[in-house]
Write a protein that holds these residues in place. Structure first.
Motif, mmCIF file in Angstrom:
data_model
loop_
_atom_site.group_PDB
_atom_site.id
_atom_site.type_symbol
_atom_site.label_atom_id
_atom_site.label_comp_id
_atom_site.label_asym_id
_atom_site.label_seq_id
_atom_site.Cartn_x
_atom_site.Cartn_y
_atom_site.Cartn_z
ATOM 1 N N VAL A 109 0.714 -1.128 -0.033
ATOM 2 C CA VAL A 109 -0.234 -0.065 -0.099
ATOM 3 C C VAL A 109 0.298 1.258 0.272
ATOM 4 N N LEU B 176 -1.550 -1.159 -4.050
ATOM 5 C CA LEU B 176 -2.969 -0.100 -3.534
ATOM 6 C C LEU B 176 -2.771 1.073 -3.577
ATOM 7 N N TYR C 200 -3.713 4.571 -1.602
ATOM 8 C CA TYR C 200 -4.385 5.165 -0.427
ATOM 9 C C TYR C 200 -4.479 7.156 -0.557
ATOM 10 N N GLN D 88 -5.986 -4.201 4.856
ATOM 11 C CA GLN D 88 -5.489 -4.132 3.915
ATOM 12 C C GLN D 88 -4.317 -5.462 3.972
ATOM 13 N N ASN E 31 -3.419 -7.874 0.856
ATOM 14 C CA ASN E 31 -3.482 -6.973 -0.061
ATOM 15 C C ASN E 31 -1.753 -6.092 0.664
ATOM 16 N N CYS E 32 -1.593 -6.513 1.842
ATOM 17 C CA CYS E 32 -0.209 -5.069 1.761
ATOM 18 C C CYS E 32 1.222 -6.635 3.208
ATOM 19 N N ALA F 73 4.408 -0.787 3.415
ATOM 20 C CA ALA F 73 3.327 0.083 3.041
ATOM 21 C C ALA F 73 4.297 0.999 3.148
#
Length: 227
Positions: A115, A170, A172, A189, A194-195, A198
């Motif tokens: 992310v 992704l 944000y 996430q 999905n993460c 970060a």
């Protein structure tokens, strides 16, 4: 439940709803982070067992030519650190020295989903950074920026865009994001798979929800501790 009930009982209407909601979020986040104290106590038998298991996992990875952490994209750095471990890293430098590009490079090269929390950059600028990185300098940045790419550059551009579309990244995109909001997004996430990493770009634009002091240095220190 106790936290919310406590706020409801002592509500005298002096604080606005926004401040109260942020205070509740902050306490809930701290509760999740802290957990039960007994869970943090480890005896020497358990510590030795965990250390032994961790070593043999690293040995198995080494035999397969893999590293214990996440690939950084720089072989010398991987050898020196074993890849990115579970840690909080700050990339520091003067403005316009490539901090965002470097962070994105590490994220992309990891091959893992992640992310990117965007607090400053326009989405088109972010995409341009990715295109320049993935096209391996086959496109002039000024041509990409000004809409003056040659036919060869446009061909490389389309090939690069097709590769970028496959990346498990992704974005944000929210200016004025608070630190606990960022943590919540990362956790959500991560639970969805999905993460694995970060990136927060950048730290000093984050806000500490409910921070009452006027000292920005103290606020940034609190943000760093929370992350």
């Amino acid at each position: 439940t106790k936290i919310i009930t406590n706020y409801a009982i002592h509500d005298n209407g002096s604080d606005g709803g926004y401040e109260k909601a942020n205070a509740i979020i902050r306490e809930l986040t701290e509760l999740i982070d802290t957990g039960n104290v007994s869970e943090e106590i480890v005896n020497m038998l358990d510590l030795a067992k965990q250390g032994r298991e961790a070593y043999y996992k690293r040995e198995a990875l080494a035999e397969k030519g893999e590293i214990s952490g996440m690939v950084t994209g720089i072989n010398a750095l991987d050898k020196f650190t074993g890849g990115w471990q579970n840690e909080f890293i700050i990339i520091a430098g003067r403005p316009s020295t490539g901090k965002t590009a470097l962070a994105l490079f590490h994220g992309v090269k990891s091959g893992k989903p992640g992310v990117y929390i965007n607090l400053e950059m326009q989405k088109d600028q972010l995409l341009q950074r990715l295109v320049m990185m993935e096209s391996k300098d086959q496109i002039y940045s000024s041509n990409l920026r000004d809409g003056r790419m040659t036919s060869f550059e446009k061909q490389i551009f389309e090939q690069t865009i097709a590769e970028i579309e496959k990346k498990k990244i992704l974005v944000y995109d929210r200016s004025g994001c608070g630190v606990h909001e960022a943590i919540r997004v990362i956790r959500q996430q991560h639970r969805k798979g999905n993460c694995d990493w970060a990136i927060i770009d950048y730290l000093q634009l984050l806000k500490m929800e409910g921070f009452k002091g006027s000292n920005r240095e103290q606020e940034v220190a609190s943000i760093s501790r929370a992350l």
